[in-house]
Structures are given as C-alpha cells and as structure tokens.
Design a protein around this motif. Structure first.
Motif, PDB file in Angstrom:
ATOM      1  N   GLN A 120      -4.613  -7.477  -7.617  1.00 40.10           N
ATOM      2  CA  GLN A 120      -5.463  -7.602  -8.795  1.00 40.10           C
ATOM      3  C   GLN A 120      -5.082  -8.854  -9.579  1.00 40.10           C
ATOM      4  O   GLN A 120      -3.910  -9.217  -9.652  1.00 40.10           O
ATOM      5  CB  GLN A 120      -5.323  -6.365  -9.684  1.00 40.10           C
ATOM      6  N   ASN A 127      -9.368  -7.447 -13.157  1.00 43.86           N
ATOM      7  CA  ASN A 127      -9.835  -7.619 -11.784  1.00 43.86           C
ATOM      8  C   ASN A 127     -10.897  -8.718 -11.695  1.00 43.86           C
ATOM      9  O   ASN A 127     -12.012  -8.518 -11.233  1.00 43.86           O
ATOM     10  CB  ASN A 127     -10.356  -6.299 -11.215  1.00 43.86           C
ATOM     11  N   ASN A 131      -9.798  -2.200  -4.092  1.00 41.85           N
ATOM     12  CA  ASN A 131      -8.523  -1.612  -3.686  1.00 41.85           C
ATOM     13  C   ASN A 131      -8.717  -0.165  -3.274  1.00 41.85           C
ATOM     14  O   ASN A 131      -9.555   0.550  -3.822  1.00 41.85           O
ATOM     15  CB  ASN A 131      -7.508  -1.694  -4.835  1.00 41.85           C
ATOM     16  N   ASN A 171      -7.776   3.542  -3.408  1.00 44.04           N
ATOM     17  CA  ASN A 171      -7.091   4.430  -4.344  1.00 44.04           C
ATOM     18  C   ASN A 171      -6.525   5.680  -3.686  1.00 44.04           C
ATOM     19  O   ASN A 171      -5.569   6.249  -4.158  1.00 44.04           O
ATOM     20  CB  ASN A 171      -8.045   4.853  -5.476  1.00 44.04           C
ATOM     21  N   GLY A 196       0.823  -1.209   0.000  1.00 44.95           N
ATOM     22  CA  GLY A 196       0.000   0.000   0.000  1.00 44.95           C
ATOM     23  C   GLY A 196       0.852   1.251   0.000  1.00 44.95           C
ATOM     24  O   GLY A 196       2.026   1.233   0.361  1.00 44.95           O
ATOM     25  N   PHE A 202      -2.369  -3.282  -2.638  1.00 44.01           N
ATOM     26  CA  PHE A 202      -3.100  -3.327  -3.897  1.00 44.01           C
ATOM     27  C   PHE A 202      -2.967  -4.730  -4.460  1.00 44.01           C
ATOM     28  O   PHE A 202      -1.858  -5.262  -4.582  1.00 44.01           O
ATOM     29  CB  PHE A 202      -2.524  -2.303  -4.880  1.00 44.01           C
TER      30      PHE A 202
END
Length: 191
Positions: A155, A179, A185, A187, A124, A153
C-alpha cells in the motif's frame, strides 16, 4: 551524525504456559479440560534508518521475524484430538516474515504545506492449503498447517497538511489519500 541515524534491534519472545486443552472420553461422552501447556516463540530483527534536516526527510524501517507455536489460539485444542500425542511447533497465522515501511516527508514545501508519502510492504499471511480426495472433494491439509502463504500486502498513502493561524489558535487542515495506487490486496482466503 547530524542528519542520519540508524538502529538495529534483535528480539525474542518465548511463550509458554499458554492455555491449552485436552479431550477426554468416558464411555459415550467426551469432555475437554483446560490446561496451561501450549508453547511457542517469536523472534526477529528490526532495522531503522532515518535522514532528517533535509528538504525531504526519510525513514526506512525493516523487520524480519518468525512466529511459531504448537497452537494458533486457545480454542484450537478443543478440536478432535483424542490421543495424547506429542505436539510440534508450526508457523502461526499471524506470522509475517518481512515488513518494510518507507516514509518520505517534508515541512519545507511552498505555501508552508507539509506532505508525507508512506509505502508499506508486508509478507502475505500463512494459510493451510487443501488437496483433493479420491472423489475430487477438497480437504484441508492438516499435516502441513499454515505451509502456504497469500500474496504480499502492499500500500502507498499520501498525506498533506497546513497550519493556519487564527487569532490565538493554530488550526491544522489536512487530507489523507489511502492506497494511492489502488493496489488490490488479499484480505482472506477461503477453502
């Protein structure tokens, strides 16, 4: 060897003479003068492991890095610092210590379909926390800039493609699904 390859790379970026600014006062007026004085460092290690020539090929890439400087951007020095105090390096807002990408791909699937799956993990982003003053109002913790970190994060993406021969051309049709696991997540964070 024929199917496996790896690489390890270390790197350092020394940053100095970055644009900074000093605030001056004359009577009731204040003004800022730009100067080349900010500094910082970014360093890390990259590791890549690749497997090729199989039904499913694999690439794993991992980076560990740290980025520190005494100012996060050139306008940061135009704040309210009126004293000529020594500066200190702290974590930058773009610092992401861990970065891992795993890619699985194949071009040997039925009906000549190519497919890939990419999973991505990144630490992060750092942010400056807050604390409450006596009246309960939140205040930015400027003595511990970027000391907190947002959630990581994550994905996973999938891609499919197929080549179609059309006269003397080769047409590629594809589909990307981003995703796939619908991971939420963070942002941005607001005080």
């Amino acid at each position: 060897n024929r199917n496996w390859a790896f690489s390890i790379m270390g790197w350092v970026k020394d940053m100095d003479q970055l644009v900074s600014a000093k605030t001056y006062r004359t009577g009731i007026y204040t003004y800022q003068v730009a100067a080349n004085g900010d500094y910082g460092t970014a360093k890390g290690i990259d590791f890549t492991l690749t497997n090729r020539g199989q039904l499913i090929n694999t690439t794993i890439q991992y980076t560990y890095s740290k980025a520190k400087a005494n100012g996060e951007y050139d306008q940061a020095a135009f704040g309210n610092q009126f004293v000529d105090a020594p500066s200190q390096e702290y974590t930058m807002p773009f610092d992401r210590p861990h970065d891992l990408t795993v890619q699985l791909y194949s071009s040997k699937l039925p009906f000549e379909i190519n497919a890939s799956l990419v999973a991505f993990y990144q630490s992060g982003f750092p942010y400056t926390g807050t604390y409450e003053k006596g009246d309960g109002e939140p205040v930015s913790d400027e003595y511990n800039k970027y000391a907190k970190r947002s959630p990581a994060f994550k994905q996973v993406d999938i891609s499919f493609s197929k080549y179609i021969d059309f006269k003397d051309m080769k047409l590629s049709l594809g589909m990307n699904i981003f995703n796939v696991l619908n991971i939420k997540n963070v942002n941005n964070l607001y005080n």
